[in-house]
Design a protein around this motif. Structure first.
Motif, PDB file in Angstrom:
ATOM      1  N   GLY A 125       0.824  -1.205   0.000  1.00  0.00           N
ATOM      2  CA  GLY A 125       0.000   0.000   0.000  1.00  0.00           C
ATOM      3  C   GLY A 125       0.857   1.254   0.000  1.00  0.00           C
ATOM      4  O   GLY A 125       0.526   2.247  -0.636  1.00  0.00           O
ATOM      5  N   GLN A 126       2.000   1.208   0.706  1.00  0.00           N
ATOM      6  CA  GLN A 126       2.916   2.344   0.707  1.00  0.00           C
ATOM      7  C   GLN A 126       3.542   2.547  -0.667  1.00  0.00           C
ATOM      8  O   GLN A 126       3.741   3.672  -1.105  1.00  0.00           O
ATOM      9  N   ALA A 127       3.854   1.451  -1.348  1.00  0.00           N
ATOM     10  CA  ALA A 127       4.410   1.559  -2.700  1.00  0.00           C
ATOM     11  C   ALA A 127       3.338   1.967  -3.705  1.00  0.00           C
ATOM     12  O   ALA A 127       3.631   2.611  -4.706  1.00  0.00           O
ATOM     13  N   LEU A 128       2.105   1.600  -3.415  1.00  0.00           N
ATOM     14  CA  LEU A 128       0.986   1.879  -4.323  1.00  0.00           C
ATOM     15  C   LEU A 128       0.675   3.363  -4.376  1.00  0.00           C
ATOM     16  O   LEU A 128       0.376   3.909  -5.433  1.00  0.00           O
ATOM     17  N   THR A 129       0.748   4.015  -3.237  1.00  0.00           N
ATOM     18  CA  THR A 129       0.448   5.446  -3.179  1.00  0.00           C
ATOM     19  C   THR A 129       1.675   6.199  -2.686  1.00  0.00           C
ATOM     20  O   THR A 129       2.365   5.740  -1.782  1.00  0.00           O
ATOM     21  N   LEU A 158      -7.419   1.759  -6.638  1.00  0.00           N
ATOM     22  CA  LEU A 158      -7.864   2.870  -7.485  1.00  0.00           C
ATOM     23  C   LEU A 158      -7.114   4.161  -7.176  1.00  0.00           C
ATOM     24  O   LEU A 158      -6.817   4.953  -8.077  1.00  0.00           O
ATOM     25  N   GLU A 159      -6.772   4.367  -5.917  1.00  0.00           N
ATOM     26  CA  GLU A 159      -5.984   5.558  -5.553  1.00  0.00           C
ATOM     27  C   GLU A 159      -4.602   5.496  -6.212  1.00  0.00           C
ATOM     28  O   GLU A 159      -4.126   6.488  -6.770  1.00  0.00           O
ATOM     29  N   GLY A 160      -3.974   4.330  -6.164  1.00  0.00           N
ATOM     30  CA  GLY A 160      -2.677   4.168  -6.816  1.00  0.00           C
ATOM     31  C   GLY A 160      -2.768   4.332  -8.321  1.00  0.00           C
ATOM     32  O   GLY A 160      -1.896   4.949  -8.949  1.00  0.00           O
ATOM     33  N   ILE A 161      -3.825   3.803  -8.910  1.00  0.00           N
ATOM     34  CA  ILE A 161      -4.034   3.927 -10.355  1.00  0.00           C
ATOM     35  C   ILE A 161      -4.240   5.388 -10.737  1.00  0.00           C
ATOM     36  O   ILE A 161      -3.706   5.866 -11.740  1.00  0.00           O
ATOM     37  N   GLN A 162      -4.990   6.097  -9.943  1.00  0.00           N
ATOM     38  CA  GLN A 162      -5.230   7.516 -10.220  1.00  0.00           C
ATOM     39  C   GLN A 162      -3.905   8.278 -10.221  1.00  0.00           C
ATOM     40  O   GLN A 162      -3.673   9.127 -11.082  1.00  0.00           O
ATOM     41  N   GLU A 163      -3.031   7.969  -9.283  1.00  0.00           N
ATOM     42  CA  GLU A 163      -1.719   8.618  -9.244  1.00  0.00           C
ATOM     43  C   GLU A 163      -0.916   8.334 -10.507  1.00  0.00           C
ATOM     44  O   GLU A 163      -0.194   9.203 -10.997  1.00  0.00           O
TER      45      GLU A 163
END
Length: 109
Positions: free
Chosen positions: A20-24, A63-68
């Motif tokens: 999750g930290q790497a994702l966002t 989805l938050e990571g994808i948006q970034e």
């Protein structure tokens, strides 16, 4: 993939936090593209293979990571990381299939 929903506790306990930290990249630092790609791929697999309840749990983070990814000018332009963009699009399709209620109503507008 073969473990299905029984993998969910393992993912939650050992992987969701660090991934999750790497994702966002909330820290405001430049993202590590390879780390983000790995995180998106693993979240994609979790959403796809662990069942709808688990998909609904992790879809918002994915989805938050994808948006970034698509807001990052270095990735979103035509020369950006193709694998990262492919994994991000695949993630959206998996959320649409397994946790459609998690998709924002503004998607596609």
């Amino acid at each position: 993939k073969s473990l299905g929903a029984s993998f969910a506790p393992i993912f939650a306990e050992s992987m969701a936090g660090p991934l999750g930290q790497a994702l966002t990249s909330k820290s405001g630092t430049n993202m590590d593209v390879r780390a983000k790609l790995s995180a998106i791929c693993l979240f994609d697999d979790c959403v796809e293979h662990c069942g709808p309840p688990v998909a609904s749990t992790y879809a918002p983070m994915l989805l938050e990571g994808i948006q970034e990814v698509f807001q990052d000018e270095n990735v979103a332009n035509s020369e950006g990381d193709v694998e990262l963009k492919q994994a991000a699009v695949y993630g959206i399709t998996q959320v649409a299939r397994h946790a459609p209620q998690s998709l924002p109503s503004s998607l596609g507008q």
